[in-house]
Design a protein around this motif. Structure first.
Motif, short mmCIF file in Angstrom:
data_model
loop_
_atom_site.label_atom_id
_atom_site.label_comp_id
_atom_site.label_asym_id
_atom_site.label_seq_id
_atom_site.Cartn_x
_atom_site.Cartn_y
_atom_site.Cartn_z
N ALA A 1 0.85 -1.19 0.00
CA ALA A 1 0.00 0.00 0.00
C ALA A 1 0.89 1.24 0.00
O ALA A 1 1.67 1.44 0.93
CB ALA A 1 -0.91 0.01 1.22
N PRO A 2 0.81 2.07 -1.04
CA PRO A 2 1.61 3.29 -1.09
C PRO A 2 1.29 4.20 0.09
O PRO A 2 0.15 4.24 0.56
CB PRO A 2 1.20 3.95 -2.40
N THR A 3 2.29 4.93 0.54
CA THR A 3 2.10 5.79 1.70
C THR A 3 2.30 7.27 1.39
O THR A 3 2.05 8.11 2.23
CB THR A 3 3.07 5.40 2.82
N ILE A 4 2.76 7.57 0.18
CA ILE A 4 3.10 8.96 -0.15
C ILE A 4 2.45 9.36 -1.47
O ILE A 4 2.49 8.61 -2.44
CB ILE A 4 4.63 9.15 -0.22
N ASN A 5 1.90 10.54 -1.49
CA ASN A 5 1.29 11.09 -2.69
C ASN A 5 2.35 11.86 -3.48
O ASN A 5 3.10 12.64 -2.92
CB ASN A 5 0.14 12.02 -2.26
N LEU A 6 2.40 11.62 -4.78
CA LEU A 6 3.40 12.28 -5.62
C LEU A 6 3.33 13.80 -5.51
O LEU A 6 4.36 14.47 -5.44
CB LEU A 6 3.25 11.85 -7.08
N LYS A 7 2.14 14.35 -5.44
CA LYS A 7 2.00 15.81 -5.34
C LYS A 7 2.70 16.34 -4.09
O LYS A 7 3.30 17.41 -4.14
CB LYS A 7 0.53 16.20 -5.32
N GLU A 8 2.64 15.58 -3.02
CA GLU A 8 3.31 16.01 -1.78
C GLU A 8 4.82 15.99 -1.96
O GLU A 8 5.53 16.89 -1.53
CB GLU A 8 2.90 15.11 -0.60
N LEU A 9 5.32 14.95 -2.59
CA LEU A 9 6.77 14.84 -2.82
C LEU A 9 7.28 15.96 -3.71
O LEU A 9 8.38 16.47 -3.51
CB LEU A 9 7.11 13.49 -3.44
N LEU A 10 6.48 16.33 -4.70
CA LEU A 10 6.94 17.34 -5.66
C LEU A 10 6.88 18.76 -5.11
O LEU A 10 7.27 19.70 -5.81
CB LEU A 10 6.14 17.22 -6.96
N LYS A 11 6.45 18.92 -3.88
CA LYS A 11 6.53 20.24 -3.23
C LYS A 11 7.99 20.61 -2.97
O LYS A 11 8.31 21.78 -2.82
CB LYS A 11 5.73 20.25 -1.93
N ASN A 12 8.86 19.62 -2.93
CA ASN A 12 10.30 19.83 -2.83
C ASN A 12 10.76 20.34 -4.20
O ASN A 12 10.74 19.60 -5.19
CB ASN A 12 10.99 18.51 -2.46
N GLU A 13 11.15 21.61 -4.27
CA GLU A 13 11.46 22.25 -5.55
C GLU A 13 12.61 21.56 -6.30
O GLU A 13 12.56 21.42 -7.52
CB GLU A 13 11.78 23.72 -5.34
N LYS A 14 13.62 21.14 -5.56
CA LYS A 14 14.76 20.49 -6.21
C LYS A 14 14.32 19.17 -6.85
O LYS A 14 14.68 18.88 -7.99
CB LYS A 14 15.88 20.24 -5.19
N LEU A 15 13.54 18.40 -6.12
CA LEU A 15 13.02 17.14 -6.68
C LEU A 15 12.09 17.43 -7.85
O LEU A 15 12.18 16.77 -8.89
CB LEU A 15 12.29 16.32 -5.62
N ASN A 16 11.24 18.40 -7.71
CA ASN A 16 10.29 18.73 -8.76
C ASN A 16 11.02 19.05 -10.05
O ASN A 16 10.65 18.59 -11.13
CB ASN A 16 9.41 19.91 -8.33
N LYS A 17 12.09 19.83 -9.97
CA LYS A 17 12.86 20.21 -11.16
C LYS A 17 13.51 18.97 -11.79
O LYS A 17 13.38 18.74 -13.00
CB LYS A 17 13.92 21.23 -10.79
N ALA A 18 14.19 18.17 -10.98
CA ALA A 18 14.87 16.97 -11.51
C ALA A 18 13.85 15.99 -12.10
O ALA A 18 14.06 15.44 -13.18
CB ALA A 18 15.67 16.30 -10.40
N TYR A 19 12.75 15.81 -11.40
CA TYR A 19 11.71 14.88 -11.86
C TYR A 19 11.07 15.37 -13.15
O TYR A 19 10.90 14.60 -14.10
CB TYR A 19 10.65 14.71 -10.76
N SER A 20 10.73 16.64 -13.19
CA SER A 20 10.07 17.20 -14.38
C SER A 20 10.96 17.09 -15.61
O SER A 20 10.49 16.68 -16.69
CB SER A 20 9.68 18.66 -14.15
N GLU A 21 12.22 17.44 -15.47
CA GLU A 21 13.15 17.33 -16.61
C GLU A 21 13.28 15.88 -17.07
O GLU A 21 13.31 15.61 -18.27
CB GLU A 21 14.52 17.89 -16.23
N PHE A 22 13.33 14.97 -16.13
CA PHE A 22 13.45 13.56 -16.45
C PHE A 22 12.20 13.05 -17.17
O PHE A 22 12.27 12.37 -18.19
CB PHE A 22 13.70 12.76 -15.16
N ARG A 23 11.01 13.39 -16.66
CA ARG A 23 9.76 12.88 -17.21
C ARG A 23 9.45 13.46 -18.59
O ARG A 23 8.79 12.80 -19.39
CB ARG A 23 8.60 13.14 -16.26
N ILE A 24 9.92 14.64 -18.89
CA ILE A 24 9.71 15.21 -20.23
C ILE A 24 10.35 14.30 -21.26
O ILE A 24 9.80 14.05 -22.33
CB ILE A 24 10.28 16.65 -20.32
N ASP A 25 11.50 13.76 -20.95
CA ASP A 25 12.25 12.91 -21.86
C ASP A 25 11.84 11.44 -21.76
O ASP A 25 12.14 10.66 -22.65
CB ASP A 25 13.75 13.05 -21.58
N ASN A 26 11.18 11.05 -20.69
CA ASN A 26 10.85 9.63 -20.45
C ASN A 26 9.39 9.51 -20.04
O ASN A 26 9.06 9.53 -18.86
CB ASN A 26 11.74 9.07 -19.34
#
Length: 164
Positions: free
Chosen positions: A26-51
């Motif tokens: 059972a997942p315990t964390i919502n992605l939206k909550e994790l992406l409130k971390n700006e550094k993670l949001n930037k790295a994740y967004s750049e990665f997902r655009i390409d993948n």
């Protein structure tokens, strides 16, 4: 005596059914909550655009390598708890590529992670598999991971993951 026998048989089946109970992941964390971390949001967004999907050979893409480099192990472990199955797989793959020493513990936590993901193998082959089977595959005996299983270990663990 007849009722006692029936009671015992019924009790046996109740006990047996309790033993076979499998707790699904059972997942315990919502992605939206994790992406409130700006550094993670930037790295994740750049990665997902390409993948946009999960596929074999992703570890060779520059965008994936950058995502793995820029995301620390604690955050990647958090991402393995995410409500999005594909994100759990990306995070696990990054931990494998970074030779995270406790990656096997993360794998075993996902033993019953039966959410389905779509996985690309080759240019036009798409298949569905569970998150747990994807994660286990990352540590198969032929992988490049320092934490890979031996053939004997892998066969034993694979049977354990697939029973039921």
């Amino acid at each position: 005596m007849k009722y006692f026998k029936t009671f015992c048989i019924g009790l046996f089946f109740v006990i047996l059914s309790c033993e076979k109970k499998i707790d699904n992941f059972a997942p315990t964390i919502n992605l939206k909550e994790l992406l409130k971390n700006e550094k993670l949001n930037k790295a994740y967004s750049e990665f997902r655009i390409d993948n946009v999907g999960l596929f074999s050979g992703i570890e060779e893409r520059e965008s994936f390598m950058k995502f793995a480099r820029e995301t620390n192990n604690d955050v990647l472990i958090s991402l393995t708890e995410c409500d999005k199955p594909i994100i759990r797989c990306y995070a696990f793959k990054a931990l494998v590529e970074k030779d995270y020493p406790y990656v096997r513990q993360v794998l075993f936590k996902h033993k019953n992670d039966n959410a389905l993901i779509e996985y690309g193998a080759g240019q036009c082959i798409r298949m569905k598999r569970t998150v747990s089977s994807y994660m286990l595959l990352q540590l198969d005996p032929y992988s490049k991971s320092k934490n890979k299983f031996t053939k004997i270990e892998y066969d034993k663990i694979q049977k354990e993951f697939w029973k039921e």
